[in-house]
Design a protein around this motif. Structure first.
Motif, short mmCIF file in Angstrom:
data_model
loop_
_atom_site.label_atom_id
_atom_site.label_comp_id
_atom_site.label_asym_id
_atom_site.label_seq_id
_atom_site.Cartn_x
_atom_site.Cartn_y
_atom_site.Cartn_z
N MET A 196 1.02 -1.46 0.34
CA MET A 196 0.00 0.22 -0.37
C MET A 196 0.77 1.26 0.45
SD MET A 196 -3.28 0.88 2.35
CE MET A 196 -3.82 -0.61 2.53
N ASP A 253 3.38 -6.28 2.34
CA ASP A 253 3.28 -5.27 1.47
C ASP A 253 4.27 -5.75 0.04
OD1 ASP A 253 2.08 -2.57 0.17
OD2 ASP A 253 3.26 -1.85 2.03
N GLU A 302 4.69 0.91 -5.07
CA GLU A 302 5.00 2.02 -4.11
C GLU A 302 5.09 3.64 -4.87
OE1 GLU A 302 4.26 1.57 -0.93
OE2 GLU A 302 4.17 -1.09 -1.11
#
Ligand SMILES: [Zn+2]
Length: 584
Positions: free
Chosen positions: A1, A383, A417
């Motif tokens: 995220m 992630d 990202e």
């Protein structure tokens, strides 16, 4: 995220802003049982290993990850979904120099004035394609905030659809913690146009300490990382050492809702015919006092959006794309899409040095967990290694099992990202027409418990499912109930006033912005989020496999529908404590 870096100057601007009665067939075939903990663990153990060096965009580690995913797709018989029979879609990331000659002409109090960019008003560097937008319905909306936690809504009882909104206030109202609300303050343009339906917005710049930045707004953009989700124009900053004003993967000729920040002389003219004078409003806003809201009568605005863009830098990365053809000859040219991002933030190039308060890891890519300073690689197991392998599990289950009626499109996005690069590119340059995609399922961080709490072991956060299609939302509810052990669906992060603005912060948003119904699944943040200790041994594979089965079931049900889920666009309705289906 996507993580929002703490900017020293936060510049706000617009460019910144029937129960389902089908049969799924999946219950019979139980294809979702093919998604196993063992597979997910094997794949993630490689993808989150030090060998891949944190999978940063533009690195060898990311290239290895792309090849690994593609090899598996080939072995399962998933077809290449990129151009020329390739599993890879090249993503061009462009540094853009903008010569911005945009103006706003204001007719107010019987007079007309034109303000040029950086002369009393500031336009963002990316104003989209050249066009003119005229508006004679102008609403002053106080602070332009909807913050139910402090029971404040400047839009209560107002309909600003098709209108231009104007707000003031470089700092939040009294009683609102500016540090907590900075993301919401920064998202006012987007909130106005995307949630309230305004066609344009006019506001003030601000910084985190709360001083208006006025004209500096024009230069401040593009510093550091993107604000939450980035403005719609994809103006997420790219470092300006190359002479660019912004970095984008998106089409430069797309329309972007006009957004300007103004200075005193602009606002004085704009409010010159109003019953309340600008000086009074400005004074109240500076003190954090309540502001009135009213219609600016007999005011007409013409935004002339006129920027010339020059590419000054090109960088390449790649999405990994696979397709599984549907079984229905008529429906198979429509798709259910799945997405996850396979990039992370990389590794520290610098060494450990002794600082005044202890050792420092130079060039850290995110947080350094206490006691782990020697670990220079941000492995990104959760992630979003977790979403990456969960989607591989879904692809394998469909490829080696029964095929649904529609086709399935799998996109492993690059550069999330760095500002949703891969998904934004895909949405503007799709490999299948966007209007053939009936829904998208995005998974970002699906392998842990929020804040590491054991009581979260059965919880998945569901974001965005209700906003575009009520019918699709109900499919996501029914799909869960069908699982052997249903997950607890938590909608807390779907609240439109969520301070973290999660709805804008992962790849699904690129699809939602094109009108595609989406669902974003995540198990939430924790102390290893963007830390060098987000590693594979902390992943809960039992839970992750069930989330994979849940995603599979959502996909199977949607792909077997005889019609595309209806897009009724009722916006966010489910939030904290919500359960079950919505009335159609
Ligand atoms: Zn991240």
């Amino acid at each position: 995220m996507l993580r929002i870096r703490k900017l020293t100057v936060i510049v706000i601007q617009l460019a910144l802003v029937a129960s389902c009665t089908f049969s799924t067939g999946s219950a019979k075939t139980n294809g979702r049982e093919k998604i196993t903990q063992d597979d997910l663990k094997e794949w993630l153990t490689y993808l989150a290993s030090d060998e891949l060096e944190g999978r940063n965009t533009y690195t060898e580690g990311l290239g290895l990850a792309a090849a690994y995913i593609a090899e598996h797709l080939r072995s399962w018989g998933v077809k290449p979904g990129g151009p020329n029979g390739s599993y890879f879609q090249r993503v061009s990331v462009l540094g853009i120099k903008s010569e911005n000659n945009s103006t706003i002409t204001v007719e107010a109090n019987g007079q007309t004035r034109t303000f040029k960019n950086k002369e009393g008003v500031a336009f963002p560097a990316n104003v989209g394609g050249k066009r003119s937008v005229t508006s004679d319905q102008i609403e002053f909306v106080g602070y332009g905030l909807n913050a139910p936690l402090v029971k404040h809504n400047d839009y209560a009882g107002k309909n600003v659809k098709g209108k231009t909104v104007v707000w003031l206030g470089s700092t939040p109202l009294k009683g609102m913690d500016g540090r907590q609300y900075f993301r919401m303050l920064g998202g006012r343009s987007r909130y106005a146009t995307e949630q309230e339906g305004a066609i344009a917005s006019i506001g003030v710049g601000f910084n985190r300490r709360g001083q208006g930045v006025g004209q500096a707004a024009g230069q401040g953009e593009g510093q550091g990382q993107a604000p939450a989700g980035g403005p719609p124009g994809g103006n997420f900053g790219g470092g300006q050492s190359d002479g660019s004003d912004f970095t984008t993967v998106q089409r430069l000729d797309s329309p972007i809702p006009p957004s300007v920040t103004g200075q005193d002389e602009f606002f004085e003219f704009l409010f010159s015919g109003a019953d309340v004078k600008y000086a009074e409003l400005k004074d109240k806003a500076a003190k954090g006092e309540p502001l009135p809201s009213f219609t600016l009568k007999n005011v007409r605005l013409t935004f002339n959006l006129d920027a010339n863009y020059r590419v000054v830098r090109t960088q390449y990365t790649r999405n990994v794309v696979g397709v599984i053809e549907g079984s229905d000859p008529k429906l198979k040219d429509t798709y259910v899409a799945f997405g996850a991002h396979y990039d992370h933030v990389g590794y520290a190039e610098g060494e450990v040095t002794q600082g005044a308060n202890g050792p420092i890891r130079t060039g850290a890519r995110g947080r350094v967990t206490e006691g782990a300073i020697e670990d220079r690689i941000w492995n990104g197991a959760d992630d979003d290694g977790s979403g990456t392998v969960t989607m591989m599990g879904i692809a394998k289950a469909f490829a080696t099992g029964a095929k649904p009626r529609r086709s399935l499109l799998f996109v492993w996005h690059a550069g999330e990202e760095k500002g949703l690069l891969g998904s934004r590119y895909f949405a503007d340059y799709p490999t299948v027409s966007m209007d053939k995609i009936v829904a998208q399922v995005n998974m970002d961080m699906v392998g842990r418990n929020r804040d590491n709490k054991s009581e979260e072991a059965n919880t998945v956060y569901v974001v965005g499912s209700d906003r575009i299609s009520t019918e699709f939302h109900n499919i996501t509810v029914d799909a869960d109930a069908d699982l052997a052990k249903p997950l607890k669906l938590d909608y807390e992060m779907n609240d439109p006033t969520d301070l973290e603005q999660v709805y804008y912060r992962s790849d699904h948003y690129s699809y939602a912005a094109k009108g595609v119904p989406i669902v974003f699944l995540t198990t939430g943040l924790h102390q290893d989020y963007h830390a060098n200790t987000d590693s594979v041994e902390k992943i809960n594979f039992e839970k992750m496999a069930r989330i994979g089965q849940y995603g599979y079931e959502i996909g199977a049900r949607t792909a077997n529908l005889d019609h595309a889920p209806a897009r009724d666009n009722h916006g966010p309705r489910v939030g904290k404590g919500s359960e079950g289906k919505l009335a159609l």
